[in-house]
Scaffold this motif. Structure first.
Motif, mmCIF file in Angstrom:
data_model
loop_
_atom_site.group_PDB
_atom_site.id
_atom_site.type_symbol
_atom_site.label_atom_id
_atom_site.label_comp_id
_atom_site.label_asym_id
_atom_site.label_seq_id
_atom_site.Cartn_x
_atom_site.Cartn_y
_atom_site.Cartn_z
ATOM 1 N N TYR A 267 -25.255 19.491 15.918
ATOM 2 C CA TYR A 267 -23.833 19.147 16.040
ATOM 3 C C TYR A 267 -22.933 20.303 15.606
ATOM 4 N N THR B 13 -21.427 22.715 18.032
ATOM 5 C CA THR B 13 -20.372 22.246 18.935
ATOM 6 C C THR B 13 -18.985 22.301 18.293
ATOM 7 N N MET B 14 -18.926 22.670 17.000
ATOM 8 C CA MET B 14 -17.639 22.714 16.310
ATOM 9 C C MET B 14 -16.813 23.913 16.782
ATOM 10 N N SER C 262 -11.553 13.599 13.427
ATOM 11 C CA SER C 262 -12.715 12.719 13.538
ATOM 12 C C SER C 262 -14.004 13.528 13.578
ATOM 13 N N ARG C 263 -13.950 14.673 14.232
ATOM 14 C CA ARG C 263 -15.139 15.531 14.302
ATOM 15 C C ARG C 263 -15.477 16.091 12.922
ATOM 16 N N MET D 144 -12.978 12.835 21.205
ATOM 17 C CA MET D 144 -12.880 12.676 19.754
ATOM 18 C C MET D 144 -11.946 13.751 19.192
#
Length: 404
Positions: free
Chosen positions: A175, A178-179, A5-6, A1
């Motif tokens: 989530y 994970t950025m 998009s993230r 991705m």
């Protein structure tokens, strides 16, 4: 991705959480928990109270000690737990306390979400002005999706709406870790006294241009709070006159047109900012608030439905041209080392002081035009429209900003 998009997913979830309960929580508190109007208004002011200090405080933490994306994740994980716990509370005092703590961990995430987005885009070599609005628009899509889900599932008066928000908050909390990293940029040595006390962003107030900007950010934040607090009760009061109308049966769907409009106006921000500059864009926003409230004053869910729909459409300009453009203006004016603190200060003025001023003042106006339990909504909305008109007249004369 891809990274864009993230960021789209992160922004979608950020506002999906809020949309799941912000508009319909008043219905749940009134119809299911039996809270009075004053009590419902009190719960909504928790967001203003939290925004007075939490965005600035956590912005300082992100600028100095903890990566912004990690702090974003921690806040959302805590928010998930608090929303679940809120479903078990039926006493007003404890419900208020739980929602206050939830506001303390959620409200800062709006500024942190912006900071992480700006930082990631900048590191990847993207223009913030050009690339952020198409990403941020998915936050509005998330808000709409949550409103529609709660409405279609029949949960506008149910605690289930809080479970929806908690589930999304849990997912985003995990989530966020994970950025790409957004580490603190400030050095821990050779800091001034103001820097040590975490008052960095307040140096922006020394500039007349920025001081005026933040004052109007507060005053426009009050207008936003008026819409959040009384849009639902306004439509609900039509249930005796127009019980079968669309607006009465599906208030969330009608109100969500405002967010649909946001998705359009967000995409226009780069064009308007580049062509007209922040001053004119802000003025467009203030004038839009005049029409937003004025159309509410003359509309109804039956033969005046088109006026309400038009008001919802205008809301997109009223909100985006002030809130999103304002955040980007602060980003441009602030030094990168105080980025999170500056976004936190913007949140303090809009969702903190602005929300408190809007909540208290609008509550007084509504009570003033309420006789024997019957609200004179036309006088109420025209009063709010007059307030916005005064701001529109004053703003061009006091705010000076170069068009860039």
């Amino acid at each position: 991705m891809g990274i864009k998009s993230r960021l789209v997913l992160m922004n979608f979830l950020q506002f999906f959480i809020w949309g799941s309960w912000l508009i319909s929580l008043g219905n749940y508190m009134g119809a299911t928990l039996g809270f009075s109007g004053i009590q419902i208004g009190g719960v909504y002011t928790t967001m203003g109270i939290a925004s007075l200090f939490m965005p600035g405080l956590l912005g300082i933490v992100a600028d100095r000690w903890i990566n912004a994306e990690r702090l974003l994740g921690i806040c959302h994980l805590a928010g998930a737990l608090l929303l679940v716990y809120a479903t078990t509370v039926h006493d007003y005092f404890w419900f208020y306390i739980v929602m206050l703590f939830n506001a303390c961990v959620y409200m800062p995430t709006i500024a942190l979400n912006n900071s992480v987005s700006y930082n990631v885009l900048e590191k990847k070599g993207y223009s913030i002005v050009t690339n952020f609005p198409p990403i941020r628009v998915w936050g509005t899509v998330g808000f709409i999706a949550a409103m529609w889900a709660v409405d279609f599932l029949g949960w506008t008066q149910s605690a289930s709406q809080l479970y929806v928000g908690a589930s999304a908050s849990l997912f985003l909390g995990l989530y966020a870790f994970t950025m790409p990293p957004s580490p603190p940029l400030q050095k821990q040595t050779e800091r001034s006294l103001m820097s040590s006390l975490g008052l960095d962003a307040f140096v922006l107030l020394k500039q007349r241009k920025m001081a005026v900007f933040f004052i109007f950010a507060m005053l426009l934040g009050a207008a936003l709070q008026i819409t959040n607090a009384f849009g639902g009760p306004f439509l609900d009061d039509f249930k005796s006159a127009y019980p079968d109308s669309f607006g009465v049966k599906h208030p969330n769907l009608l109100l969500s047109i405002s967010q649909v409009s946001e998705t359009f106006f967000i995409l226009l921000i780069p064009f308007f900012l580049k062509r007209y500059g922040i001053k004119t864009v802000m003025l467009f926003s203030i004038v839009a608030w005049v029409f937003r409230f004025g159309l509410f004053g003359i509309g109804n869910p039956d033969d005046g439905l088109y006026l309400l729909v038009l008001s919802m459409i205008i809301y997109g300009m009223a909100f985006d041209f002030f809130n999103i453009s304002g955040s980007m203006f602060v980003e441009k004016e602030a030094d990168p080392t105080i980025r999170s603190s500056a976004q936190g200060l913007f949140m303090i003025m809009t969702n903190g002081l602005g929300a408190l001023v809007g909540g208290l003042a609008s509550g007084w106006v509504v009570d003033h035009f309420t006789v024997n339990g019957n609200r004179d909504w036309q006088s109420i909305w025209f009063t709010f429209a007059g307030y916005a008109l005064v701001l529109a007249i004053i703003f061009p004369f006091v705010f000076k900003a170069e068009k860039e």
